[in-house]
Scaffold this motif. Sequence first.
Motif, mmCIF file in Angstrom:
data_model
loop_
_atom_site.group_PDB
_atom_site.id
_atom_site.type_symbol
_atom_site.label_atom_id
_atom_site.label_comp_id
_atom_site.label_asym_id
_atom_site.label_seq_id
_atom_site.Cartn_x
_atom_site.Cartn_y
_atom_site.Cartn_z
ATOM 1 N N LYS A 68 0.816 -1.215 0.000
ATOM 2 C CA LYS A 68 0.000 0.000 0.000
ATOM 3 C C LYS A 68 0.849 1.265 0.000
ATOM 4 C CE LYS A 68 -3.890 2.154 2.436
ATOM 5 N NZ LYS A 68 -4.860 2.002 3.555
ATOM 6 N N TYR A 69 1.924 1.270 0.795
ATOM 7 C CA TYR A 69 2.687 2.498 0.997
ATOM 8 C C TYR A 69 4.099 2.477 0.407
ATOM 9 C CZ TYR A 69 -0.931 3.458 4.509
ATOM 10 O OH TYR A 69 -2.123 3.663 5.147
ATOM 11 N N GLY A 70 4.616 1.287 0.084
ATOM 12 C CA GLY A 70 5.995 1.214 -0.383
ATOM 13 C C GLY A 70 6.961 1.713 0.678
ATOM 14 N N ASP A 71 7.964 2.474 0.258
ATOM 15 C CA ASP A 71 8.968 2.985 1.202
ATOM 16 C C ASP A 71 8.411 4.064 2.128
ATOM 17 O OD1 ASP A 71 11.146 1.362 0.435
ATOM 18 O OD2 ASP A 71 11.505 2.625 -1.313
ATOM 19 N N SER A 72 7.179 4.515 1.883
ATOM 20 C CA SER A 72 6.547 5.507 2.756
ATOM 21 C C SER A 72 5.723 4.859 3.865
ATOM 22 C CB SER A 72 5.626 6.422 1.933
ATOM 23 O OG SER A 72 6.360 7.112 0.940
ATOM 24 N N ALA A 73 5.781 3.546 3.971
ATOM 25 C CA ALA A 73 4.987 2.845 4.978
ATOM 26 C C ALA A 73 5.281 3.398 6.369
ATOM 27 C CB ALA A 73 5.280 1.347 4.938
ATOM 28 N N PRO A 74 4.232 3.760 7.120
ATOM 29 C CA PRO A 74 4.444 4.299 8.466
ATOM 30 C C PRO A 74 4.657 3.184 9.485
ATOM 31 C CG PRO A 74 2.108 4.211 7.992
ATOM 32 C CD PRO A 74 2.812 3.729 6.738
ATOM 33 N N ASN A 75 5.342 3.503 10.559
ATOM 34 C CA ASN A 75 5.419 2.566 11.673
ATOM 35 C C ASN A 75 4.017 2.342 12.219
ATOM 36 O OD1 ASN A 75 8.214 2.484 11.452
ATOM 37 N ND2 ASN A 75 8.508 4.110 12.950
ATOM 38 N N SER A 76 3.764 1.152 12.691
ATOM 39 C CA SER A 76 2.459 0.816 13.265
ATOM 40 C C SER A 76 2.690 0.415 14.721
ATOM 41 C CB SER A 76 1.820 -0.326 12.472
ATOM 42 O OG SER A 76 0.487 -0.519 12.840
ATOM 43 N N ILE A 77 2.211 1.239 15.641
ATOM 44 C CA ILE A 77 2.553 1.080 17.055
ATOM 45 C C ILE A 77 1.324 0.696 17.870
ATOM 46 C CG2 ILE A 77 3.608 2.182 19.074
ATOM 47 C CD1 ILE A 77 5.496 1.902 16.688
ATOM 48 N N ASN A 78 1.493 -0.333 18.696
ATOM 49 C CA ASN A 78 0.473 -0.748 19.671
ATOM 50 C C ASN A 78 -0.873 -1.077 19.039
ATOM 51 O OD1 ASN A 78 2.280 -0.520 21.778
ATOM 52 N ND2 ASN A 78 1.630 1.535 22.367
ATOM 53 N N TYR A 79 -0.845 -1.871 17.946
ATOM 54 C CA TYR A 79 -2.114 -2.325 17.365
ATOM 55 C C TYR A 79 -2.464 -3.701 17.943
ATOM 56 C CZ TYR A 79 1.051 -4.769 14.073
ATOM 57 O OH TYR A 79 2.036 -5.540 13.508
ATOM 58 N N ARG A 80 -3.752 -4.018 17.856
ATOM 59 C CA ARG A 80 -4.273 -5.237 18.472
ATOM 60 C C ARG A 80 -4.175 -6.418 17.511
ATOM 61 N NH1 ARG A 80 -8.911 -8.251 18.993
ATOM 62 N NH2 ARG A 80 -9.494 -8.936 21.089
ATOM 63 N N ASN A 81 -3.795 -7.577 18.032
ATOM 64 C CA ASN A 81 -3.692 -8.806 17.270
ATOM 65 C C ASN A 81 -4.316 -9.954 18.043
ATOM 66 O OD1 ASN A 81 -2.555 -8.999 14.658
ATOM 67 N ND2 ASN A 81 -0.587 -8.318 15.457
ATOM 68 N N VAL A 82 -4.743 -10.975 17.334
ATOM 69 C CA VAL A 82 -5.234 -12.204 17.956
ATOM 70 C C VAL A 82 -4.542 -13.381 17.274
ATOM 71 C CG1 VAL A 82 -7.233 -13.656 18.453
ATOM 72 C CG2 VAL A 82 -7.473 -11.175 18.478
ATOM 73 N N THR A 83 -3.920 -14.271 18.045
ATOM 74 C CA THR A 83 -3.253 -15.432 17.476
ATOM 75 C C THR A 83 -4.286 -16.499 17.113
ATOM 76 O OG1 THR A 83 -2.943 -16.517 19.620
ATOM 77 C CG2 THR A 83 -1.214 -14.994 18.897
ATOM 78 N N THR A 84 -3.845 -17.509 16.360
ATOM 79 C CA THR A 84 -4.764 -18.574 15.953
ATOM 80 C C THR A 84 -5.307 -19.351 17.144
ATOM 81 O OG1 THR A 84 -2.841 -20.015 15.595
ATOM 82 C CG2 THR A 84 -3.730 -18.862 13.677
ATOM 83 N N ASP A 85 -4.603 -19.359 18.266
ATOM 84 C CA ASP A 85 -5.115 -20.062 19.445
ATOM 85 C C ASP A 85 -5.846 -19.127 20.402
ATOM 86 O OD1 ASP A 85 -2.955 -18.654 20.422
ATOM 87 O OD2 ASP A 85 -1.898 -20.387 21.245
ATOM 88 N N GLY A 86 -6.158 -17.898 19.941
ATOM 89 C CA GLY A 86 -7.034 -17.009 20.690
ATOM 90 C C GLY A 86 -6.360 -16.062 21.666
ATOM 91 N N ARG A 87 -5.036 -16.076 21.733
ATOM 92 C CA ARG A 87 -4.359 -15.144 22.640
ATOM 93 C C ARG A 87 -4.355 -13.734 22.041
ATOM 94 N NH1 ARG A 87 0.755 -16.301 22.761
ATOM 95 N NH2 ARG A 87 0.616 -17.827 21.092
ATOM 96 N N ILE A 88 -4.472 -12.750 22.911
ATOM 97 C CA ILE A 88 -4.592 -11.352 22.481
ATOM 98 C C ILE A 88 -3.247 -10.662 22.668
ATOM 99 C CG2 ILE A 88 -5.800 -9.167 22.852
ATOM 100 C CD1 ILE A 88 -8.115 -10.919 24.008
ATOM 101 N N LEU A 89 -2.775 -10.020 21.587
ATOM 102 C CA LEU A 89 -1.460 -9.379 21.596
ATOM 103 C C LEU A 89 -1.583 -7.884 21.359
ATOM 104 C CD1 LEU A 89 0.532 -11.815 19.248
ATOM 105 C CD2 LEU A 89 -0.084 -12.140 21.653
ATOM 106 N N ARG A 90 -0.595 -7.173 21.872
ATOM 107 C CA ARG A 90 -0.364 -5.784 21.471
ATOM 108 C C ARG A 90 0.936 -5.790 20.674
ATOM 109 N NH1 ARG A 90 -0.820 -1.484 25.978
ATOM 110 N NH2 ARG A 90 0.886 -2.663 26.903
ATOM 111 N N SER A 91 0.871 -5.296 19.441
ATOM 112 C CA SER A 91 2.007 -5.424 18.521
ATOM 113 C C SER A 91 2.466 -4.070 17.997
ATOM 114 C CB SER A 91 1.623 -6.310 17.330
ATOM 115 O OG SER A 91 1.227 -7.591 17.757
ATOM 116 N N SER A 92 3.733 -4.001 17.663
ATOM 117 C CA SER A 92 4.298 -2.813 17.025
ATOM 118 C C SER A 92 5.233 -3.248 15.902
ATOM 119 C CB SER A 92 5.072 -1.946 18.027
ATOM 120 O OG SER A 92 4.203 -1.374 18.985
ATOM 121 N N THR A 93 5.169 -2.533 14.782
ATOM 122 C CA THR A 93 6.043 -2.777 13.640
ATOM 123 C C THR A 93 6.795 -1.491 13.327
ATOM 124 O OG1 THR A 93 4.601 -4.476 12.690
ATOM 125 C CG2 THR A 93 6.122 -3.361 11.191
ATOM 126 N N ILE A 94 8.115 -1.537 13.432
ATOM 127 C CA ILE A 94 8.960 -0.366 13.205
ATOM 128 C C ILE A 94 9.855 -0.651 12.001
ATOM 129 C CG2 ILE A 94 10.731 1.134 14.217
ATOM 130 C CD1 ILE A 94 9.661 0.102 16.995
#
Length: 218
Positions: A68-94
């Motif tokens: 979507k953004y190429g080299d302009s992709a923004p960091n994504s901080i503290n977004y919500r995730n759910v694993t396949t076994d139902g555990r809830i995560l807080r994730s960040s991508t830098i």
Amino acid sequence: MENRELHPNLQAALQLVEGIFQMLGSRYEVILHDLSHVESSIVALAGDVTHRKIGGPVTNYLLQLLQKYGDSAPNSINYRNVTTDGRILRSSTIFIRDENGHIVGSLCINQDLTDYIVASRLHQEMVSFQHPAEEDEAEELFAHDISEVMEDMVRTELGMVQKPVAYMQKEDKLSIVGNLANRGIFDVKGSVEYVAECLGVTNFTVYNYLKELRVKNK
């Protein structure tokens, strides 16, 4: 995973992975991705929140950001995730960039919040007259192999059409290929062949669909 020469900026980040994990603790996971090899992007990790290994693939979420953004992709901080076994995560991508601003990798941090959320919900039930609302599941897939990422992306798109592949018209398949292209699937080696097989068409047909979509988007 084959021996590969990492970009100097990734080499520098490599030294931080274990230290960050030790500082944060066992409920965290720190992963370094080399995004020049999306099929085996994980080059370092500490922790075991998503049970992935060195040589594992990029996630569908990362692929989609890059598409979507190429080299302009923004960091994504503290977004919500759910694993396949139902555990809830807080994730960040830098994202990690070279001297010209091109993305070469990413540092991803996952925190397992499941126990905290369970405790919070128990507390809410004790002091509230109604149950808390259900939370939506995240769409990021923590796969052990890039084929799992492709399979999940294609399965999702096929499910949206709500008809068997044998009954799909060209417009249906063209729409699926367009959606998959927007999600970055065709950055993965072997994806054209896999999508063609799932749609019951030839590789040449998928390439034609992509060409037609590029012309239409212009």
